[in-house]
Design a protein around this motif. Structure first.
Motif, mmCIF file in Angstrom:
data_model
loop_
_atom_site.group_PDB
_atom_site.id
_atom_site.type_symbol
_atom_site.label_atom_id
_atom_site.label_comp_id
_atom_site.label_asym_id
_atom_site.label_seq_id
_atom_site.Cartn_x
_atom_site.Cartn_y
_atom_site.Cartn_z
ATOM 1 N N GLN A 129 0.688 -1.325 0.011
ATOM 2 C CA GLN A 129 -0.079 0.023 -0.009
ATOM 3 C C GLN A 129 0.866 1.319 -0.102
ATOM 4 O OE1 GLN A 129 -2.706 -0.129 3.754
ATOM 5 N NE2 GLN A 129 -0.880 -0.159 4.892
ATOM 6 N N ASP A 130 2.170 1.075 0.488
ATOM 7 C CA ASP A 130 2.992 2.345 0.391
ATOM 8 C C ASP A 130 3.999 2.349 -0.724
ATOM 9 O OD1 ASP A 130 4.499 0.223 1.362
ATOM 10 O OD2 ASP A 130 5.334 1.412 3.060
ATOM 11 N N HIS A 131 3.738 1.463 -1.513
ATOM 12 C CA HIS A 131 4.455 1.269 -3.048
ATOM 13 C C HIS A 131 3.983 2.078 -4.122
ATOM 14 C CE1 HIS A 131 7.353 -2.359 -1.944
ATOM 15 N NE2 HIS A 131 6.898 -1.947 -0.926
ATOM 16 N N PHE A 132 4.896 2.341 -5.258
ATOM 17 C CA PHE A 132 4.489 3.001 -6.184
ATOM 18 C C PHE A 132 3.274 2.436 -6.946
ATOM 19 C CE2 PHE A 132 5.226 3.052 -10.855
ATOM 20 C CZ PHE A 132 5.042 4.344 -11.114
ATOM 21 N N ASN A 133 2.137 3.242 -7.571
ATOM 22 C CA ASN A 133 1.356 2.739 -8.272
ATOM 23 C C ASN A 133 0.394 1.751 -7.659
ATOM 24 O OD1 ASN A 133 0.149 3.390 -10.795
ATOM 25 N ND2 ASN A 133 0.897 1.354 -11.628
ATOM 26 N N SER A 134 0.372 1.700 -6.217
ATOM 27 C CA SER A 134 -0.339 0.798 -5.439
ATOM 28 C C SER A 134 -1.877 0.979 -5.773
ATOM 29 C CB SER A 134 -0.043 0.954 -3.970
ATOM 30 O OG SER A 134 -0.794 0.385 -3.311
ATOM 31 N N TYR A 135 -2.726 0.026 -5.796
ATOM 32 C CA TYR A 135 -4.259 0.145 -6.157
ATOM 33 C C TYR A 135 -4.760 -1.113 -5.376
ATOM 34 C CZ TYR A 135 -3.223 -3.119 -9.599
ATOM 35 O OH TYR A 135 -2.865 -4.478 -10.220
ATOM 36 N N ARG A 136 -5.879 -1.066 -5.268
ATOM 37 C CA ARG A 136 -6.785 -2.091 -4.480
ATOM 38 C C ARG A 136 -7.309 -3.055 -5.745
ATOM 39 N NH1 ARG A 136 -5.800 -3.233 0.692
ATOM 40 N NH2 ARG A 136 -5.705 -1.212 1.777
ATOM 41 N N GLU A 137 -7.125 -4.363 -5.658
ATOM 42 C CA GLU A 137 -7.570 -5.385 -6.466
ATOM 43 C C GLU A 137 -8.579 -6.127 -5.578
ATOM 44 O OE1 GLU A 137 -5.820 -8.254 -9.755
ATOM 45 O OE2 GLU A 137 -4.518 -7.971 -8.175
ATOM 46 N N SER A 180 12.121 0.884 -5.414
ATOM 47 C CA SER A 180 11.290 0.522 -4.275
ATOM 48 C C SER A 180 11.944 1.137 -2.845
ATOM 49 C CB SER A 180 11.450 -0.890 -4.198
ATOM 50 O OG SER A 180 10.675 -1.666 -2.912
ATOM 51 N N PRO A 181 10.944 1.465 -2.039
ATOM 52 C CA PRO A 181 11.100 2.340 -0.891
ATOM 53 C C PRO A 181 11.892 1.266 0.007
ATOM 54 C CG PRO A 181 9.014 2.159 -0.895
ATOM 55 C CD PRO A 181 9.324 1.860 -2.334
ATOM 56 N N THR A 182 11.562 -0.018 0.034
ATOM 57 C CA THR A 182 12.044 -1.083 1.080
ATOM 58 C C THR A 182 13.490 -1.545 0.574
ATOM 59 O OG1 THR A 182 11.315 -2.835 -0.361
ATOM 60 C CG2 THR A 182 9.678 -1.819 1.301
#
Length: 336
Positions: free
Chosen positions: A201-209, A308-310
């Protein structure tokens, strides 16, 4: 659809499989170094489960030959993946560009239609060209897409004599549970979906599937196997007898290579934010490497966001993964 004079379009069928295999192989060979294409996967896109969530057309030249293939994948609410394969042997560059422009306009129309059917007012288009494909990038820019992100496609050899390290203390990893008939237990699948949604949820281009969309999409892949799903847990610091969901990994089978050996592909690996730094990701990767080793496979491949932030790419490199090729994310937002 605006195409060069004499060109037509049609919905592809199984009779077109040889032509589509050639298009897909020609598209990837210069950048991946191999033209090997999974015929089962392409068949599924034309007339199998993968076709159910896709709208597609092929462009036919005046001689009756298929020279391009456009696919719009209704991935989730407000998200449309778009793919375009154009025969690069078309004699005139301007003619190829005109074909690409007409098909990208058609893909936009499909994204709008998909959004309208879902009862929403906009859609986010996502294309994934090879980073070194200057021609495709020019076509995307002309269609007003914008380059947003870079993705590393990495692989790691599996050595028959390597030893798999033990999990860090406090980390437990197990396959999803199954019923007596071999089908997975629904609650475990739902936990996998939930942990992945939370971890990204805190990653680039995250969306709900949605859960049904998630499961259906993964099952479309001919390489899908239920016994390639794992769940990770960590001990509850307030109650060591309690295990807390911490992450999950979903993998699939890669088709045999030129040596006739299959590989493993990591479709997803995610670790909840509150469990990061406890060895969960490394543990999941060691588990999938060990599984590949037991199955006699020679490689494990994956894709990672270069920004990636991680810092996931650093972890993969430290564990022996190397970059085979690079793709990009090009985006465009459209409204109904």
């Amino acid at each position: 659809m605006e195409l060069p004079d004499g060109w037509t379009t049609k919905v592809p069928d199984l009779d077109d499989l040889p032509a589509l295999l050639r298009l897909r192989a020609a598209d990837k060979t210069p950048f991946e170094g191999s033209g090997k294409v999974d015929a089962d996967a392409i068949t599924g896109e034309i007339a199998g489960p993968a076709s159910w969530t896709r709208q597609q057309v092929v462009a036919v030249d005046p001689d009756g030959d298929i020279r391009a293939w456009a696919i719009a994948h209704d991935r989730a609410a407000g998200r449309t993946l778009v793919y375009l394969y154009v025969d690069r042997t078309i004699a005139q560059a301007a003619e190829a560009a005109e074909v690409a422009a007409g098909l990208y306009a058609w893909l936009e129309d499909q994204a709008r239609s998909m959004a309208e059917l879902r009862g929403i007012t906009e859609s986010h288009l996502d294309a994934s060209p090879f980073a070194d494909d200057t021609v495709q990038r020019e076509w995307l820019a002309a269609a007003e897409f914008t380059n947003k992100r870079t993705w590393l496609h990495m692989s790691r050899p599996v050595h028959p004599d390597e030893e798999i390290p033990a999990l860090r203390a406090g980390v437990t990893i197990r396959p999803v549970e199954t019923h007596e008939n071999g089908m997975p237990v629904a609650s475990d699948l739902q936990t996998v979906h939930q942990t992945l949604e939370e971890s990204f949820q805190d990653h680039f281009n995250s969306y709900r599937e949605s859960f049904p969309e998630f499961v259906q999409r993964l099952r479309e892949d001919p390489g899908h196997r239920w016994n390639h799903w794992w769940l990770a847990y960590v001990d509850d610091p307030e109650d060591p007898e309690t295990l807390l969901p911490a992450g999950s990994l979903v993998a699939s089978v890669l088709p045999a290579n030129a040596a006739g050996v299959e590989g493993t592909y990591v479709e997803y690996i995610g670790v909840n934010r509150n469990a990061r730094g406890r060895g969960v990701a490394k543990g999941l990767l060691h588990v999938v490497i060990g599984d590949a080793l037991e199955r006699g496979r020679d490689r494990v491949s994956l894709e990672v966001d270069a920004d990636s932030p991680t810092g996931a790419d650093g972890l993969y490199k430290s564990m022996g993964w190397v970059t085979d090729y690079v793709t990009e994310s090009w985006h465009k937002d459209v409204t109904v």
